[in-house]
Design an enzyme around this catalytic site. Structure first.
Site, short mmCIF file in Angstrom:
data_model
loop_
_atom_site.label_atom_id
_atom_site.label_comp_id
_atom_site.label_asym_id
_atom_site.label_seq_id
_atom_site.Cartn_x
_atom_site.Cartn_y
_atom_site.Cartn_z
CE LYS A 1 -3.36 2.50 2.84
NZ LYS A 1 -2.53 3.71 2.89
CG HIS B 1 -6.41 5.95 14.46
ND1 HIS B 1 -6.16 5.63 13.14
CD2 HIS B 1 -7.35 6.95 14.43
CE1 HIS B 1 -6.91 6.41 12.35
NE2 HIS B 1 -7.64 7.20 13.11
CG LEU C 1 -2.26 -0.89 6.63
CD1 LEU C 1 -1.08 -0.92 5.67
CD2 LEU C 1 -1.79 -1.04 8.07
CG ASP C 2 -5.02 4.79 10.07
OD1 ASP C 2 -6.11 4.19 10.08
OD2 ASP C 2 -4.38 5.08 11.10
CB ALA C 3 -5.45 7.73 4.21
#
Length: 243
Positions: A66, A197, A100-102
């Site tokens: 990613k 998070h 996963l976060d951006a």
């Protein structure tokens, strides 16, 4: 598996088209007309459309590196979905096992096998996930042993009733000058759960701040030398790890 998903996995119909044939009463499950798209079906069920028996295609399993400013979602939002990077048919019929976060990069697992992805993300499975973390503040040598112990014992995150599960912290590099005002330390953190998070909140709980986050490993599956944005099919051995 949902009945509408099974139909899509057994034919060339889209999800919308599958719901249409269901509504029209064309689908039978074990001889009975089925119209509920959310109905759960299994491999031993006999499912037909217009009298023709359906057989689901084999499940698909991928690993993707990613990139930043992409999202682990089945729809594009402010940022594009990571599924845009997969050059496969019906990529958006797949789902992400462990999001996963951006602003986070690294290893993402993608599949259409719900039971397999459950084994990846279920807290009961305690699957290890390793992250490379860059921190705003230096970890002094004299504080390192104590900090490692705190992560092993579990941290109290804001808004949570219980401590985090034991996590393994390893410092990789001492502070490095990033710019005139910002220093950071580089660490590896291995956790076995996936609270909202979580990595960022864990370091906030000990007075530090995450400025970069990259997932390197899930269980025994490693990102390896996949370049950002690249992907590949998982090997038979990798798939078997979560069956």
């Amino acid at each position: 598996m949902r009945l509408d998903k099974f139909i899509c996995k057994s034919t060339e119909l889209t999800r919308t088209e599958a719901k249409k044939v269901l509504k029209n009463g064309e689908v039978r499950v074990n001889g009975d007309v089925a119209k509920n798209a959310a109905m759960q079906v299994h491999e031993n069920n006999t499912i037909t459309i217009g009298g023709q028996a359906l057989t689901a295609r084999g499940s698909r399993y991928y690993i993707l590196h990613k990139v930043v400013d992409s999202i682990c979602s089945n729809v594009d939002e402010v940022y594009p979905s990571v599924l845009n990077f997969l050059e496969v048919d019906k990529a958006f019929d797949l789902h992400i096992a462990g999001r996963l976060d951006a602003d986070t990069t690294g290893l993402v697992l993608i599949t259409d096998d719900g039971r397999w992805s459950h084994n990846v993300i279920s807290p009961k499975k305690q699957c290890q996930k390793t992250y490379r973390v860059w921190l705003r503040h230096e970890i002094p040598d004299e504080n390192l042993v104590d900090l490692i112990a705190k992560f092993e014992q579990g941290l109290q995150l804001q808004g949570e009733d219980s401590l985090t599960r034991p996590a393994h912290l390893k410092r990789v590099a001492t502070a490095e000058l990033v710019d005139d005002e910002c220093y950071k330390s580089e660490v590896l953190l291995t956790i076995t759960e996936g609270k909202y998070h979580q990595v960022k909140r864990m370091f906030a709980a000990v007075g530090n701040r995450v400025v970069g986050l990259h997932r390197e490993q899930i269980g025994e599956i490693m990102l390896g030398d996949l370049a950002p944005g690249e992907w590949r099919e998982l090997t038979v051995e990798e798939i078997a790890l979560f069956l």
